[in-house]
Design a protein around this motif. Structure first.
Motif, PDB file in Angstrom:
ATOM      1  N   UNK A 326       0.837  -1.213   0.000  1.00 36.56           N
ATOM      2  CA  UNK A 326       0.000   0.000   0.000  1.00 36.56           C
ATOM      3  C   UNK A 326       0.867   1.257   0.000  1.00 36.56           C
ATOM      4  N   UNK A 327       1.948   1.265   0.801  1.00 37.02           N
ATOM      5  CA  UNK A 327       2.829   2.440   0.837  1.00 37.02           C
ATOM      6  C   UNK A 327       3.486   2.681  -0.517  1.00 37.02           C
ATOM      7  N   UNK A 328       3.896   1.588  -1.172  1.00 38.94           N
ATOM      8  CA  UNK A 328       4.499   1.732  -2.511  1.00 38.94           C
ATOM      9  C   UNK A 328       3.491   2.338  -3.483  1.00 38.94           C
ATOM     10  N   UNK A 329       2.227   1.867  -3.390  1.00 37.88           N
ATOM     11  CA  UNK A 329       1.191   2.407  -4.289  1.00 37.88           C
ATOM     12  C   UNK A 329       0.960   3.892  -4.015  1.00 37.88           C
ATOM     13  N   UNK A 330       0.896   4.265  -2.703  1.00 48.44           N
ATOM     14  CA  UNK A 330       0.711   5.688  -2.359  1.00 48.44           C
ATOM     15  C   UNK A 330       1.909   6.520  -2.831  1.00 48.44           C
ATOM     16  N   UNK A 331       3.119   5.970  -2.654  1.00 53.73           N
ATOM     17  CA  UNK A 331       4.315   6.682  -3.108  1.00 53.73           C
ATOM     18  C   UNK A 331       4.282   6.906  -4.613  1.00 53.73           C
ATOM     19  N   UNK A 333       1.584   7.148  -6.494  1.00 58.02           N
ATOM     20  CA  UNK A 333       0.586   8.190  -6.778  1.00 58.02           C
ATOM     21  C   UNK A 333       1.159   9.576  -6.476  1.00 58.02           C
ATOM     22  N   UNK A 334       1.883   9.712  -5.328  1.00 56.53           N
ATOM     23  CA  UNK A 334       2.453  11.019  -4.972  1.00 56.53           C
ATOM     24  C   UNK A 334       3.480  11.459  -6.012  1.00 56.53           C
ATOM     25  N   UNK A 335       4.334  10.525  -6.460  1.00 59.28           N
ATOM     26  CA  UNK A 335       5.329  10.850  -7.484  1.00 59.28           C
ATOM     27  C   UNK A 335       4.650  11.290  -8.778  1.00 59.28           C
ATOM     28  N   UNK A 336       3.540  10.593  -9.122  1.00 58.85           N
ATOM     29  CA  UNK A 336       2.820  10.975 -10.344  1.00 58.85           C
ATOM     30  C   UNK A 336       2.229  12.366 -10.216  1.00 58.85           C
ATOM     31  N   UNK A 337       1.658  12.671  -9.019  1.00 59.05           N
ATOM     32  CA  UNK A 337       1.103  14.019  -8.804  1.00 59.05           C
ATOM     33  C   UNK A 337       2.207  15.080  -8.871  1.00 59.05           C
ATOM     34  N   UNK A 338       3.374  14.776  -8.281  1.00 65.00           N
ATOM     35  CA  UNK A 338       4.486  15.732  -8.367  1.00 65.00           C
ATOM     36  C   UNK A 338       4.923  15.969  -9.805  1.00 65.00           C
ATOM     37  N   UNK A 339       4.995  14.866 -10.592  1.00 65.90           N
ATOM     38  CA  UNK A 339       5.398  15.007 -11.989  1.00 65.90           C
ATOM     39  C   UNK A 339       4.409  15.880 -12.758  1.00 65.90           C
ATOM     40  N   UNK A 340       3.085  15.619 -12.525  1.00 65.64           N
ATOM     41  CA  UNK A 340       2.057  16.414 -13.227  1.00 65.64           C
ATOM     42  C   UNK A 340       2.155  17.877 -12.800  1.00 65.64           C
ATOM     43  N   UNK A 341       2.349  18.132 -11.475  1.00 66.26           N
ATOM     44  CA  UNK A 341       2.453  19.513 -10.992  1.00 66.26           C
ATOM     45  C   UNK A 341       3.681  20.200 -11.587  1.00 66.26           C
ATOM     46  N   UNK A 342       4.793  19.469 -11.672  1.00 69.33           N
ATOM     47  CA  UNK A 342       6.007  20.052 -12.259  1.00 69.33           C
ATOM     48  C   UNK A 342       5.788  20.386 -13.737  1.00 69.33           C
ATOM     49  N   UNK A 343       5.098  19.473 -14.459  1.00 62.39           N
ATOM     50  CA  UNK A 343       4.812  19.756 -15.868  1.00 62.39           C
ATOM     51  C   UNK A 343       3.933  20.999 -16.009  1.00 62.39           C
ATOM     52  N   UNK A 344       2.940  21.103 -15.121  1.00 65.34           N
ATOM     53  CA  UNK A 344       2.064  22.303 -15.191  1.00 65.34           C
ATOM     54  C   UNK A 344       2.872  23.567 -14.914  1.00 65.34           C
TER      55      UNK A 344
END
Length: 389
Positions: A326-331, A333-344
């Protein structure tokens, strides 16, 4: 949570994945599209194989097919008959091409209708009985091509290298086995040849013995009569000797009976001693067995306690593994959100740079326009003053 499938000894994991099609699953949209096209092609081939049998008994299957497919099959049957007539009596090539075009269009339309109704296709597949034909061989080969394509699409370069190396190892092993088999076959041929030679010698010996036996049967009749006479004489002598021997044996039997009685008494005494020793040994064995049972009971209790502790620790490990997943899955998701935020943010910076560049261009253009306007007004005033003078 799930346990991995055990690997066979000596076979790499990539090779096991390729050799076992049940482990192959589409992992991309392109792969699924390719497999969808191949599966639809297989269905079309099987439907095409069933169409001649269906059209031959169209009245029987009309209720199942429906009016649209039935009318399309009638049209296809009509076009097929026209095409056969044109082939038997060649005529206008243009007419033949037109009929062939209509035939292909009609067949594509029927296949489209069957693909739109998969339940009808599966029902007809089990209802219609078709004899084996070359089309079955082609369909089977196409299915194998589909499985091979799936394997190629899902095989990584590392797995492919493992597969090639595995096939090379198998080839080397086959060559070694072939050499061993050839050597064994040579030895077997030599043994068979030796056996055949021995059988031939024995056959010749048997034939010679048969000839000798026939000669003996002819030459021994007189000898047999002589032997019979001598046998009778010997019989009388043996009977007399036998009577004397019987009397002597009776005397020996009486003597041996007395010895036997004495030995029985002696052996009974020794048997009593051995029985006492046996009882003592059985008691000692029973005590050893009881002691062994007690020790094993204690060890079994200790083993059960250790097994209980092991099971508890195993359950705790399973819970920790689930939490880790579960922690790996949450990590992720967080990395994906950071990547999307950085792209924006990067896109916003690029947009801001474009706006600044556009604003700079507009300001420069506006300043140039103001300068030209002022310059024109100054020129007009200078010309006015010159005319006044």
């Amino acid at each position: 949570k799930g346990m991995a499938t055990p690997r066979k000894a000596g076979i790499p994991l990539g090779v096991m994945k390729v050799l076992d099609p049940r482990q192959l699953k589409p992992d991309s949209t392109e792969t699924e599209r390719i497999l969808t096209v191949l599966d639809e092609t297989i269905v079309k081939l099987e439907v095409t194989r069933l169409i001649p049998r269906i059209t031959a008994s169209l009245d029987r299957y009309a209720g199942m097919l429906g009016p649209e497919i039935t009318s399309s099959l009638l049209e296809l049957q009509k076009l097929s008959m026209e095409m056969q007539q044109l082939h038997t009596s060649p005529g206008d090539a243009k007419t033949m091409r037109a009929v062939e075009k209509h035939l292909k269009y009609s067949l594509r339309n029927i296949l489209r209708l069957f693909l739109a109704n998969p339940l009808l296709y599966h029902g007809l597949k089990f209802e219609v009985r078709v004899k084996e034909s070359p089309a079955d061989v082609f369909i089977k080969a196409f299915m194998e091509f589909r499985d091979l394509t799936l394997e190629r699409l899902l095989t990584t370069p590392d797995e492919e290298r493992d597969m090639i190396q595995f096939m090379k190892d198998i080839s080397l092993q086959v060559e070694k086995n072939t050499a061993v088999i050839s050597a064994l076959q040579g030895e077997l041929a030599g043994v068979i040849q030796t056996r055949d030679e021995e059988v031939s010698k024995k056959d010749k010996t048997i034939e010679n013995l048969k000839t000798t036996m026939e000669d003996l049967a002819k030459n021994c009749k007189a000898e047999i009569r002589l032997i019979m006479k001598e046998g009778e004489k010997q019989k009388k002598e043996d009977e007399e000797a036998s009577q004397e021997r019987c009397a002597r044996l009776k005397h020996d039997i009486q003597r041996l009976g007395t010895q036997f009685t004495a030995l029985v008494l002696e052996h009974r005494a020794s048997e009593l001693v051995l029985r006492k020793e046996k009882c003592k040994a059985e008691k000692e064995i029973q005590e050893c067995v009881q002691k062994y049972d007690t020790d094993m009971t204690e060890k079994q209790t200790t083993y059960d306690e250790l097994q209980t502790v092991y099971n508890e620790e195993k359950e705790q490990l399973s819970l920790l593994m689930e939490k880790h997943a579960m922690l790996i899955q949450e990590y992720t998701l967080i990395e994906e959100e950071r990547r999307i935020l950085k792209e924006k943010e990067e896109e916003a910076a690029r947009e801001e740079a474009r706006r600044n560049k556009a604003a700079t261009c507009i300001q420069a253009f506006w300043k140039g326009y103001l300068v030209r306007s002022v310059y024109k007004s100054v020129l007009k005033k200078g010309k006015g003053k010159g005319k006044g003078k």
